[in-house]
Design a protein around this motif. Structure first.
Motif, PDB file in Angstrom:
ATOM      1  N   THR A  51       0.836  -1.207   0.000  1.00 40.82           N
ATOM      2  CA  THR A  51       0.000   0.000   0.000  1.00 40.82           C
ATOM      3  C   THR A  51       0.866   1.251   0.000  1.00 40.82           C
ATOM      4  O   THR A  51       0.569   2.226  -0.708  1.00 40.82           O
ATOM      5  N   GLU A  52       1.950   1.246   0.770  1.00 42.76           N
ATOM      6  CA  GLU A  52       2.855   2.411   0.801  1.00 42.76           C
ATOM      7  C   GLU A  52       3.506   2.643  -0.560  1.00 42.76           C
ATOM      8  O   GLU A  52       3.632   3.781  -0.995  1.00 42.76           O
ATOM      9  N   LYS A  55       1.013   4.374  -2.662  1.00 41.73           N
ATOM     10  CA  LYS A  55       0.895   5.791  -2.284  1.00 41.73           C
ATOM     11  C   LYS A  55       2.036   6.606  -2.889  1.00 41.73           C
ATOM     12  O   LYS A  55       1.821   7.711  -3.395  1.00 41.73           O
ATOM     13  N   TRP A  91       2.934  14.787  -1.143  1.00 37.80           N
ATOM     14  CA  TRP A  91       3.795  13.645  -0.844  1.00 37.80           C
ATOM     15  C   TRP A  91       4.693  14.017   0.316  1.00 37.80           C
ATOM     16  O   TRP A  91       5.297  15.100   0.316  1.00 37.80           O
TER      17      TRP A  91
END
Length: 137
Positions: A51-52, A55, A91
């Motif tokens: 998931t990271e 992202k 970010w």
């Protein structure tokens, strides 16, 4: 060594991991991770690591990791990478400005039974913030 893996096999495992990150093969990356990984001292599900990565690549579509140095000792891997890209979304708490970045990341891994079990990383956040805010002025 991790379950009889040679130094070259460990180097290749890390190279595959970085290549999968760079080609966005996050599903394939799962096979290189234990179901639970100790990330910077905290147990996390491998899904959380995937998931990271999503992202990062959603916010910085052109993010690229380049291996600068790779060392292996027993079942441990140490790597220094150059991370580059241009954020298109917020970010690391910074709004996109059109500015690009290039900073160092240092990571350490322990491989158990042929997969990453322990991962530690540090990135040069000060350099990142300076590059993404100074260029915006």
């Amino acid at each position: 060594m991790s379950a009889g893996m040679t130094s070259e096999e460990l180097r290749e495992l890390y190279r595959r991991y970085v290549e999968m990150a760079n080609t966005r093969d996050f599903d394939g990356m799962r096979e290189l991770l234990h179901d639970e990984v100790i990330l910077n001292g905290t147990p996390v599900a491998s899904d959380a690591i995937i998931t990271e990565f999503h992202k990062h690549t959603d916010a910085v579509p052109d993010i690229h990791w380049e291996i600068q140095e790779l060392l292996v000792d027993g079942g441990h891997i140490a790597a220094r990478a150059l991370d580059t890209g241009t954020p298109e979304q917020e970010w690391n708490g910074l709004a996109p400005t059109g500015a690009s970045f290039s900073f160092a990341e240092v990571a350490f891994y322990e491989v158990v039974d042929g997969r990453f079990k322990h991962m530690w990383y540090m990135m040069d956040v000060d350099s990142l913030r300076a590059q993404l805010t100074e260029q915006a002025r």
